[in-house]
Design a protein around this motif. Sequence first.
Motif, mmCIF file in Angstrom:
data_model
loop_
_atom_site.group_PDB
_atom_site.id
_atom_site.type_symbol
_atom_site.label_atom_id
_atom_site.label_comp_id
_atom_site.label_asym_id
_atom_site.label_seq_id
_atom_site.Cartn_x
_atom_site.Cartn_y
_atom_site.Cartn_z
ATOM 1 N N GLU A 199 90.722 40.474 -31.124
ATOM 2 C CA GLU A 199 91.824 39.811 -31.901
ATOM 3 C C GLU A 199 93.059 40.476 -32.362
ATOM 4 O O GLU A 199 93.883 40.145 -32.903
ATOM 5 N N PRO A 220 100.211 34.053 -28.773
ATOM 6 C CA PRO A 220 99.884 32.580 -28.325
ATOM 7 C C PRO A 220 100.983 32.035 -27.280
ATOM 8 O O PRO A 220 100.566 31.321 -26.493
ATOM 9 N N TYR A 228 97.071 39.818 -29.461
ATOM 10 C CA TYR A 228 97.258 38.309 -29.046
ATOM 11 C C TYR A 228 98.521 37.864 -29.282
ATOM 12 O O TYR A 228 99.207 38.200 -30.322
ATOM 13 N N GLY A 275 95.578 33.157 -24.089
ATOM 14 C CA GLY A 275 94.504 33.062 -24.952
ATOM 15 C C GLY A 275 94.570 32.167 -25.858
ATOM 16 O O GLY A 275 93.688 31.741 -26.798
ATOM 17 N N ASN A 276 95.652 31.303 -25.827
ATOM 18 C CA ASN A 276 96.137 30.117 -26.604
ATOM 19 C C ASN A 276 95.299 28.738 -26.461
ATOM 20 O O ASN A 276 94.962 28.227 -25.345
ATOM 21 N N GLY A 277 94.442 28.413 -27.552
ATOM 22 C CA GLY A 277 93.568 27.249 -27.296
ATOM 23 C C GLY A 277 92.087 27.805 -27.398
ATOM 24 O O GLY A 277 91.190 26.653 -27.156
ATOM 25 N N ARG A 278 91.702 28.612 -27.308
ATOM 26 C CA ARG A 278 90.198 29.147 -27.284
ATOM 27 C C ARG A 278 89.889 29.894 -28.271
ATOM 28 O O ARG A 278 90.725 30.366 -29.280
ATOM 29 N N ASN A 279 88.520 29.900 -28.657
ATOM 30 C CA ASN A 279 88.104 30.213 -30.299
ATOM 31 C C ASN A 279 86.929 31.416 -29.970
ATOM 32 O O ASN A 279 85.926 30.993 -29.268
ATOM 33 N N PRO A 280 87.176 32.647 -30.253
ATOM 34 C CA PRO A 280 88.480 33.208 -31.117
ATOM 35 C C PRO A 280 89.495 33.291 -30.267
ATOM 36 O O PRO A 280 89.440 33.393 -28.886
ATOM 37 N N SER A 281 90.765 33.440 -30.675
ATOM 38 C CA SER A 281 92.012 33.532 -29.998
ATOM 39 C C SER A 281 92.369 34.953 -29.695
ATOM 40 O O SER A 281 92.449 35.912 -30.737
ATOM 41 N N SER A 311 95.238 19.826 -24.330
ATOM 42 C CA SER A 311 95.715 19.440 -25.677
ATOM 43 C C SER A 311 97.419 19.340 -25.864
ATOM 44 O O SER A 311 97.966 20.290 -25.361
#
Length: 547
Positions: free
Chosen positions: A365, A370, A368, A317-323, A214
Amino acid sequence: MKKILLSILFINLFCNIYCQNTIGTTSLNENVTDGYTLFTIHEKTYLIDNCGQLINSWTSNFPPGNAVYLLDDGSILRAGKTSSNNVPIGGQGGVIEKYDWDGNLTWQYFIDTPTQRQHHDIYPMPNGNILILAAELMSEAEALQAGRNPANLSSSNLYNEQIIEVTPVGMSDATVVWEWNVKDHLIQDYDMSLDNFGVVADNPNLLDINYTSSGSDSANWLHVNSIQYDETLDQIVISSRNVSEIYIIDHSTTTAEAATGSGGIYGKGGDFLYRWGNPEAYKRGTSADRKLFGQHFPHFIRNSVADNGKLIVFNNGNGRNPSFSEVYVLNPPSTSPGFYSDPSVNTQPYGPLTPDYIYSATNPEDFYSPIISGAQRLSNGNTLIMEGTKGKIFEIDASNNILWEYIIPVNASNGNSQSQGTDPVSFPNNSFRATKYAPSYSAFSGRDLTPGQPIESNSDIASCLFALNSESYIEKNILIFPNPVLDFVNISSDFSIEKIEVLNITGQLITNIKNQNRLDISALKKGVYFLRMTIEGKFITKKIIKN
């Protein structure tokens, strides 16, 4: 019964005073690792103790660009962000500076031209040289000839990430002694008439110029955010945020060898010796096999009781869900030190399949960041973690218990210190990385380490000083007698006591005395008091009971 009530009263007061801290040192356990923590924000670099007291600071004319290191001679090496628009890239810098312990600028070197710019990280080499991470423009024509699919080229340029090793010369110059460029180690399966054509999956030692995640179809397709050198193996560890991979390359090569796939101790020139985090990037897996998400600060663990020789990395963890963020420790499979198991013979990704160690919050969560951030394994096996976007530094033990938490009390936009009690989400305090240095580090030899005031105004650290009252922490034997005391209290120490302050149970200063080992406290009311002694620049606090 009276002693029990006093203990309960002390604990309650400790929490009432200390637990209300919102910035600076907000929590602390007496088992925290002794040492001094370095970080940079706005135009200043700070060195603090565990109570947030200022040990030293350095001021630049440039905001961070981004890394900072405390050298063994007491100097700092810092990257700064220039005001130019050359080679725009996240984490942009442009200048490297060295300041001595007293804050004097001793060296300043710019890499900031229309085609090349330092960014994110630098590294001080053991021989005095400096590794510099830089982005260099590749023209559209050069990128296309290298095999970049035009559909993946949204800009007229593509950035070649390079590592430059320099020897400082004088006050403002340097000699380039070694260089590595990622553009020399590419592969593509898009067009056989162009350069670097081959089977991507058969060449994991090369970088697919057409792999995009991305946002990585821009000029800044890789966004390398870290370079770290390992002297034991003579290897360099780099991190690509946009590809979500760690790469290890050989530093023992010549510059000529570094542009090829042969030469050096490990025989692969400047090709990747190892990679990890996203096997989809070299067609040895899918998105489901991805382990890293915008990671920062991968490096080898050395001189620790835990996990020596392994890699530690902050997985943003930037770009995954949940972050949510994690800290990983992983052990690269190898046939011998520095020679990593080559997966090319079985079309499998580089191992391991899972890290040896993962830290995340109980509620993931809650932890975090990013971007930016990092983790450092300390000599005793504890881990220092920087949650960069929150300006939060904390230390955990081997059982993941939080022993220390510090919220940077400085506004990153203007450099202003905040007042204790300020909500930490009400101002920006993001910082790139934090590093803790042991008191035995050579940089501190012969230095005045007398703590100053905390960075934040209206500070409240009395309870922190009380909490650190343990023999294991201060490493000095102090005898106070009699205790309980009626009139005179005696203090026996192997070291010179520079000053004694008497505090009441709320932390209020009652009196102070210099260069004495016998105190007359007959005039004080009955109750619990604290003697805060300054010994060799450190605050050491002991509780006494006045009868």
